[in-house]
Design a protein around this motif. Structure first.
Motif, mmCIF file in Angstrom:
data_model
loop_
_atom_site.group_PDB
_atom_site.id
_atom_site.type_symbol
_atom_site.label_atom_id
_atom_site.label_comp_id
_atom_site.label_asym_id
_atom_site.label_seq_id
_atom_site.Cartn_x
_atom_site.Cartn_y
_atom_site.Cartn_z
ATOM 1 N N ALA A 151 -8.329 48.320 13.393
ATOM 2 C CA ALA A 151 -9.428 49.290 13.327
ATOM 3 C C ALA A 151 -9.595 49.999 14.663
ATOM 4 O O ALA A 151 -9.805 51.222 14.709
ATOM 5 C CB ALA A 151 -10.717 48.588 12.922
ATOM 6 N N GLN A 152 -9.487 49.261 15.770
ATOM 7 C CA GLN A 152 -9.561 49.886 17.098
ATOM 8 C C GLN A 152 -8.413 50.864 17.293
ATOM 9 O O GLN A 152 -8.611 51.972 17.813
ATOM 10 C CB GLN A 152 -9.515 48.818 18.185
ATOM 11 N N LEU A 153 -7.212 50.458 16.881
ATOM 12 C CA LEU A 153 -6.036 51.327 17.018
ATOM 13 C C LEU A 153 -6.198 52.586 16.182
ATOM 14 O O LEU A 153 -5.760 53.669 16.581
ATOM 15 C CB LEU A 153 -4.765 50.574 16.616
ATOM 16 N N GLY A 154 -6.843 52.445 15.023
ATOM 17 C CA GLY A 154 -7.074 53.592 14.142
ATOM 18 C C GLY A 154 -7.851 54.715 14.811
ATOM 19 O O GLY A 154 -7.720 55.876 14.425
ATOM 20 N N GLU A 155 -8.653 54.384 15.805
ATOM 21 C CA GLU A 155 -9.363 55.399 16.588
ATOM 22 C C GLU A 155 -8.632 55.723 17.884
ATOM 23 O O GLU A 155 -8.547 56.880 18.280
ATOM 24 C CB GLU A 155 -10.772 54.917 16.913
ATOM 25 N N ALA A 156 -8.109 54.706 18.544
ATOM 26 C CA ALA A 156 -7.514 54.888 19.870
ATOM 27 C C ALA A 156 -6.300 55.806 19.850
ATOM 28 O O ALA A 156 -6.096 56.570 20.799
ATOM 29 C CB ALA A 156 -7.139 53.534 20.458
ATOM 30 N N TRP A 157 -5.489 55.750 18.771
ATOM 31 C CA TRP A 157 -4.247 56.512 18.777
ATOM 32 C C TRP A 157 -4.496 58.017 18.884
ATOM 33 O O TRP A 157 -3.627 58.764 19.327
ATOM 34 C CB TRP A 157 -3.369 56.174 17.569
ATOM 35 N N LEU A 158 -5.688 58.450 18.514
ATOM 36 C CA LEU A 158 -5.991 59.883 18.600
ATOM 37 C C LEU A 158 -5.982 60.387 20.043
ATOM 38 O O LEU A 158 -5.797 61.579 20.286
ATOM 39 C CB LEU A 158 -7.349 60.164 17.946
ATOM 40 N N ASP A 159 -6.156 59.469 20.988
ATOM 41 C CA ASP A 159 -6.151 59.833 22.412
ATOM 42 C C ASP A 159 -4.785 59.681 23.071
ATOM 43 O O ASP A 159 -4.628 60.048 24.233
ATOM 44 C CB ASP A 159 -7.170 58.980 23.179
ATOM 45 N N PHE A 160 -3.815 59.136 22.358
ATOM 46 C CA PHE A 160 -2.494 58.905 22.938
ATOM 47 C C PHE A 160 -1.720 60.215 23.024
ATOM 48 O O PHE A 160 -1.759 61.038 22.106
ATOM 49 C CB PHE A 160 -1.674 57.917 22.102
ATOM 50 N N ASN A 161 -1.005 60.381 24.127
ATOM 51 C CA ASN A 161 -0.160 61.563 24.308
ATOM 52 C C ASN A 161 1.315 61.259 24.105
ATOM 53 O O ASN A 161 2.121 62.182 24.036
ATOM 54 C CB ASN A 161 -0.368 62.154 25.703
ATOM 55 N N SER A 162 1.650 59.977 24.035
ATOM 56 C CA SER A 162 3.052 59.599 23.902
ATOM 57 C C SER A 162 3.147 58.184 23.337
ATOM 58 O O SER A 162 2.159 57.447 23.287
ATOM 59 C CB SER A 162 3.746 59.648 25.264
ATOM 60 N N VAL A 163 4.368 57.811 22.956
ATOM 61 C CA VAL A 163 4.623 56.444 22.508
ATOM 62 C C VAL A 163 4.347 55.469 23.650
ATOM 63 O O VAL A 163 3.883 54.353 23.426
ATOM 64 C CB VAL A 163 6.068 56.304 21.974
ATOM 65 N N ALA A 164 4.582 55.906 24.878
ATOM 66 C CA ALA A 164 4.300 55.043 26.036
ATOM 67 C C ALA A 164 2.817 54.675 26.096
ATOM 68 O O ALA A 164 2.474 53.532 26.435
ATOM 69 C CB ALA A 164 4.743 55.722 27.327
ATOM 70 N N ASP A 165 1.928 55.612 25.759
ATOM 71 C CA ASP A 165 0.497 55.310 25.712
ATOM 72 C C ASP A 165 0.209 54.251 24.655
ATOM 73 O O ASP A 165 -0.560 53.322 24.887
ATOM 74 C CB ASP A 165 -0.323 56.561 25.400
ATOM 75 N N LEU A 166 0.817 54.399 23.491
ATOM 76 C CA LEU A 166 0.670 53.421 22.415
ATOM 77 C C LEU A 166 1.161 52.052 22.857
ATOM 78 O O LEU A 166 0.473 51.042 22.664
ATOM 79 C CB LEU A 166 1.456 53.887 21.179
ATOM 80 N N GLN A 167 2.332 52.019 23.462
ATOM 81 C CA GLN A 167 2.911 50.745 23.886
ATOM 82 C C GLN A 167 2.043 50.078 24.961
ATOM 83 O O GLN A 167 1.879 48.856 24.946
ATOM 84 C CB GLN A 167 4.343 50.958 24.355
ATOM 85 N N ALA A 168 1.487 50.853 25.861
ATOM 86 C CA ALA A 168 0.603 50.294 26.890
ATOM 87 C C ALA A 168 -0.656 49.713 26.252
ATOM 88 O O ALA A 168 -1.101 48.617 26.618
ATOM 89 C CB ALA A 168 0.240 51.363 27.918
ATOM 90 N N TRP A 169 -1.204 50.417 25.279
ATOM 91 C CA TRP A 169 -2.402 49.948 24.569
ATOM 92 C C TRP A 169 -2.090 48.635 23.855
ATOM 93 O O TRP A 169 -2.877 47.681 23.934
ATOM 94 C CB TRP A 169 -2.849 51.028 23.587
ATOM 95 N N LEU A 170 -0.957 48.588 23.158
ATOM 96 C CA LEU A 170 -0.558 47.373 22.457
ATOM 97 C C LEU A 170 -0.321 46.221 23.434
ATOM 98 O O LEU A 170 -0.707 45.080 23.160
ATOM 99 C CB LEU A 170 0.701 47.620 21.628
ATOM 100 N N GLN A 171 0.298 46.498 24.558
ATOM 101 C CA GLN A 171 0.577 45.484 25.562
ATOM 102 C C GLN A 171 -0.715 44.843 26.053
ATOM 103 O O GLN A 171 -0.788 43.620 26.216
ATOM 104 C CB GLN A 171 1.350 46.090 26.735
ATOM 105 N N GLU A 172 -1.733 45.666 26.280
ATOM 106 C CA GLU A 172 -3.019 45.152 26.749
ATOM 107 C C GLU A 172 -3.660 44.211 25.736
ATOM 108 O O GLU A 172 -4.380 43.291 26.112
ATOM 109 C CB GLU A 172 -3.983 46.306 27.024
ATOM 110 N N ARG A 173 -3.409 44.435 24.464
ATOM 111 C CA ARG A 173 -4.084 43.673 23.422
ATOM 112 C C ARG A 173 -3.260 42.538 22.825
ATOM 113 O O ARG A 173 -3.780 41.737 22.068
ATOM 114 C CB ARG A 173 -4.535 44.615 22.313
ATOM 115 N N THR A 174 -1.989 42.479 23.177
ATOM 116 C CA THR A 174 -1.129 41.437 22.611
ATOM 117 C C THR A 174 -0.588 40.482 23.671
ATOM 118 O O THR A 174 0.172 39.582 23.347
ATOM 119 C CB THR A 174 0.039 42.035 21.813
ATOM 120 N N SER A 175 -0.959 40.681 24.911
ATOM 121 C CA SER A 175 -0.461 39.816 25.990
ATOM 122 C C SER A 175 -1.323 38.590 26.147
ATOM 123 O O SER A 175 -2.472 38.580 25.934
ATOM 124 C CB SER A 175 -0.434 40.571 27.306
#
Length: 64
Positions: free
Chosen positions: A40-64
């Protein structure tokens, strides 16, 4: 954590693929493994991503 898969992660994967093109398999797998509240958080957050790198950084923060 409770994981509810299916439509939620599929929808987000389709949205991200439409925006950024084919996602790396590892990134798609991480999304598929997220618990529903994080999806649900990702469902909103991805709208602010400019690249796959932004997505991967977001995922890294939440899965580490």
């Amino acid at each position: 954590m409770i994981k509810v898969g299916g439509a939620e992660d599929s929808l987000i994967n389709r949205q991200l693929t439409k925006r950024f093109g084919e996602l790396p398999q590892q990134t798609s797998a991480l999304i598929a493994g997220l618990p529903l509240p994080v999806l649900a958080q990702l469902g909103e957050a991805w709208l602010d991503f400019n690249s796959v790198a932004d997505l991967q950084a977001w995922l890294q923060e939440r899965t580490s």
